[in-house]
Write a protein that holds these residues in place. Structure first.
Motif, PDB file in Angstrom:
ATOM      1  N   UNK A  20       0.839  -1.209   0.000  1.00 28.48           N
ATOM      2  CA  UNK A  20       0.000   0.000   0.000  1.00 28.48           C
ATOM      3  C   UNK A  20       0.870   1.252   0.000  1.00 28.48           C
ATOM      4  N   UNK A  21       1.990   1.195   0.712  1.00 30.60           N
ATOM      5  CA  UNK A  21       2.861   2.376   0.789  1.00 30.60           C
ATOM      6  C   UNK A  21       3.631   2.575  -0.511  1.00 30.60           C
ATOM      7  N   UNK A 178      16.327  12.609   8.472  1.00 30.01           N
ATOM      8  CA  UNK A 178      15.300  12.429   9.504  1.00 30.01           C
ATOM      9  C   UNK A 178      14.965  10.943   9.617  1.00 30.01           C
ATOM     10  N   UNK A 179      14.717  10.484  10.844  1.00 28.79           N
ATOM     11  CA  UNK A 179      14.393   9.071  11.066  1.00 28.79           C
ATOM     12  C   UNK A 179      13.218   8.997  12.047  1.00 28.79           C
ATOM     13  N   UNK A 180      12.132   8.393  11.612  1.00 30.20           N
ATOM     14  CA  UNK A 180      10.929   8.287  12.446  1.00 30.20           C
ATOM     15  C   UNK A 180      10.372   6.876  12.377  1.00 30.20           C
ATOM     16  N   UNK A 181       9.570   6.518  13.387  1.00 30.12           N
ATOM     17  CA  UNK A 181       8.873   5.230  13.295  1.00 30.12           C
ATOM     18  C   UNK A 181       7.376   5.469  13.171  1.00 30.12           C
ATOM     19  N   UNK A 182       6.718   4.552  12.444  1.00 24.47           N
ATOM     20  CA  UNK A 182       5.262   4.526  12.398  1.00 24.47           C
ATOM     21  C   UNK A 182       4.849   3.273  13.157  1.00 24.47           C
ATOM     22  N   UNK A 220      -6.731  -0.250   7.922  1.00 24.95           N
ATOM     23  CA  UNK A 220      -6.454  -0.719   6.564  1.00 24.95           C
ATOM     24  C   UNK A 220      -5.034  -0.276   6.189  1.00 24.95           C
ATOM     25  N   UNK A 221      -4.335  -1.078   5.362  1.00 24.11           N
ATOM     26  CA  UNK A 221      -2.949  -0.743   5.010  1.00 24.11           C
ATOM     27  C   UNK A 221      -2.797   0.681   4.462  1.00 24.11           C
ATOM     28  N   UNK A 226      -0.737   6.363   4.451  1.00 25.94           N
ATOM     29  CA  UNK A 226      -0.953   7.819   4.445  1.00 25.94           C
ATOM     30  C   UNK A 226      -0.047   8.508   5.463  1.00 25.94           C
ATOM     31  N   UNK A 227       0.136   7.862   6.618  1.00 27.76           N
ATOM     32  CA  UNK A 227       1.019   8.434   7.646  1.00 27.76           C
ATOM     33  C   UNK A 227       2.481   8.372   7.186  1.00 27.76           C
ATOM     34  N   UNK A 228       2.828   7.286   6.501  1.00 24.52           N
ATOM     35  CA  UNK A 228       4.218   7.129   6.049  1.00 24.52           C
ATOM     36  C   UNK A 228       4.537   8.147   4.953  1.00 24.52           C
ATOM     37  N   UNK A 229       3.574   8.404   4.077  1.00 24.68           N
ATOM     38  CA  UNK A 229       3.786   9.426   3.031  1.00 24.68           C
ATOM     39  C   UNK A 229       4.134  10.760   3.696  1.00 24.68           C
ATOM     40  N   UNK A 230       3.397  11.089   4.754  1.00 22.61           N
ATOM     41  CA  UNK A 230       3.655  12.370   5.439  1.00 22.61           C
ATOM     42  C   UNK A 230       5.063  12.385   6.054  1.00 22.61           C
ATOM     43  N   UNK A 231       5.433  11.290   6.727  1.00 23.31           N
ATOM     44  CA  UNK A 231       6.769  11.235   7.340  1.00 23.31           C
ATOM     45  C   UNK A 231       7.874  11.252   6.283  1.00 23.31           C
ATOM     46  N   UNK A 232       7.585  10.679   5.130  1.00 23.62           N
ATOM     47  CA  UNK A 232       8.588  10.630   4.055  1.00 23.62           C
ATOM     48  C   UNK A 232       8.742  11.981   3.368  1.00 23.62           C
ATOM     49  N   UNK A 233       7.671  12.769   3.387  1.00 18.27           N
ATOM     50  CA  UNK A 233       7.649  13.997   2.580  1.00 18.27           C
ATOM     51  C   UNK A 233       8.244  15.174   3.341  1.00 18.27           C
ATOM     52  N   UNK A 234       8.470  16.260   2.619  1.00 18.37           N
ATOM     53  CA  UNK A 234       9.018  17.472   3.240  1.00 18.37           C
ATOM     54  C   UNK A 234       7.997  18.170   4.136  1.00 18.37           C
ATOM     55  N   UNK A 235       6.743  17.725   4.106  1.00 21.03           N
ATOM     56  CA  UNK A 235       5.737  18.307   5.015  1.00 21.03           C
ATOM     57  C   UNK A 235       6.098  18.057   6.480  1.00 21.03           C
TER      58      UNK A 235
END
Ligand code: NAI
Length: 252
Positions: A20-21, A178-182, A220-221, A226-235
């Motif tokens: 999904x990601x 940057x390094x984050x966990x979901x 749902x995956x 959607x959360x990973x897209x945000x963490x991956x992006x410059x937002x």
């Protein structure tokens, strides 16, 4: 197109949250290396992205093996010229206690869930640093933030993921990385069904129990993606070392 021009690696991308990601990354404009130990299934996901007009390359790899991880990074750099985003998502679970997991199984859980993240950092940080930075997202779990029953090795490994994330964020923040966990709660993927099997429980009632949370359903995956897209992006440009919980409320 929040990931336009980004070059991304997604591990465990043949199914579930990873698939999904990978699809969400591509829909946001990223070029994606679709990595999984199930090579054929990874190829199908890459093909799906290409059919939709995106760019993707499939890489069959075991994320616990250093030679494979090195090859994943080299293949992505070879195909796209660099790596801006990594989603370290491949993972396995063993629903066992200290009394019924053997040492080889323990090591396998840590190899796939933990060693993989160290190996990826070892090989991708120099590439990201040279380009001025990047974003790494690691899949933890609600059970990495608090304990769970009959899953000792999994809980220990996901706790390690959450704290490795913080340590990596401290070490590589000065390089712009940057390094984050979901940290998902129960999500509708093959892993949950595998857990029901391992515990010898009826799949239907096992899945129904996942709805026991404030939002009254499992995730749902695509909701994790959607959360990973945000963490991956410059937002999320000022977010690092964080543990983002996406669990329908109430477990962590
Ligand atoms: P899944 O089983 O559908 O996907 C996992 C993927 O990882 C599979 O495609 C599998 O082939 C791949 N994989 C396994 N070992 C590998 C290896 N050594 N090298 C490369 N790829 C490998 O499960 P799901 O749910 O999508 O899991 C993704 C991540 O989310 C895992 O880290 C899991 O621990 C985590 N998670 C899942 C939750 C859930 O309820 N489904 C809850 C919390 C965390």
């Amino acid at each position: 197109m929040r990931l336009k021009d980004k070059r991304a690696i997604v591990t465990g991308a043949a199914g579930g949250i990873g698939r999904a990601t990978a699809l969400a990354f591509a829909a946001e404009g990223a070029r994606v290396a679709v990595v999984d130990i199930q090579g054929e299934a990874a190829e199908q996901v890459a093909e799906e992205i290409r059919r939709d007009g995106g760019e993707a390359v499939a890489v069959a790899a075991d994320v616990s093996a250093e030679a494979d991880v090195r090859r994943v990074v080299e293949t992505t750099v070879g195909a796209y010229g660099g790596v801006d985003v990594v989603f370290n998502n491949a993972g396995i679970i063993r629903r066992t206690t200290a009394l019924d997991i053997d040492v080889d199984e323990w090591d396998r859980v840590f190899g796939v869930n933990v060693r993989s993240i160290y190996l990826m950092a070892k090989h991708v940080v120099p590439v990201m640093a040279e380009a001025g930075g990047g974003s790494i997202v690691n899949t933890g779990s609600g059970w990495g933030l608090k304990g769970g029953g009959q899953a000792l090795s999994y809980c220990a490994s996901k706790g390690a993921v959450v704290n490795m994330t913080r340590a990596l964020a401290i070490d590589h923040g000065p390089q712009g990385i940057r390094v984050n966990s979901v940290n998902p709660g129960d999500v509708n993927t093959g892993m949950l069904r595998d857990e029901a099997r391992q515990l010898g429980q009826d799949e239907g009632s096992f899945l129904a129990e996942s709805a026991d949370r404030p939002l009254r359903r499992m995730g749902e995956p695509e909701e994790i993606a959607a959360a990973v897209v945000w963490l991956a992006s410059d937002e999320s440009s000022y977010v690092t070392g964080s543990a983002l919980v996406v669990d329908g409320g109430g477990i962590a």
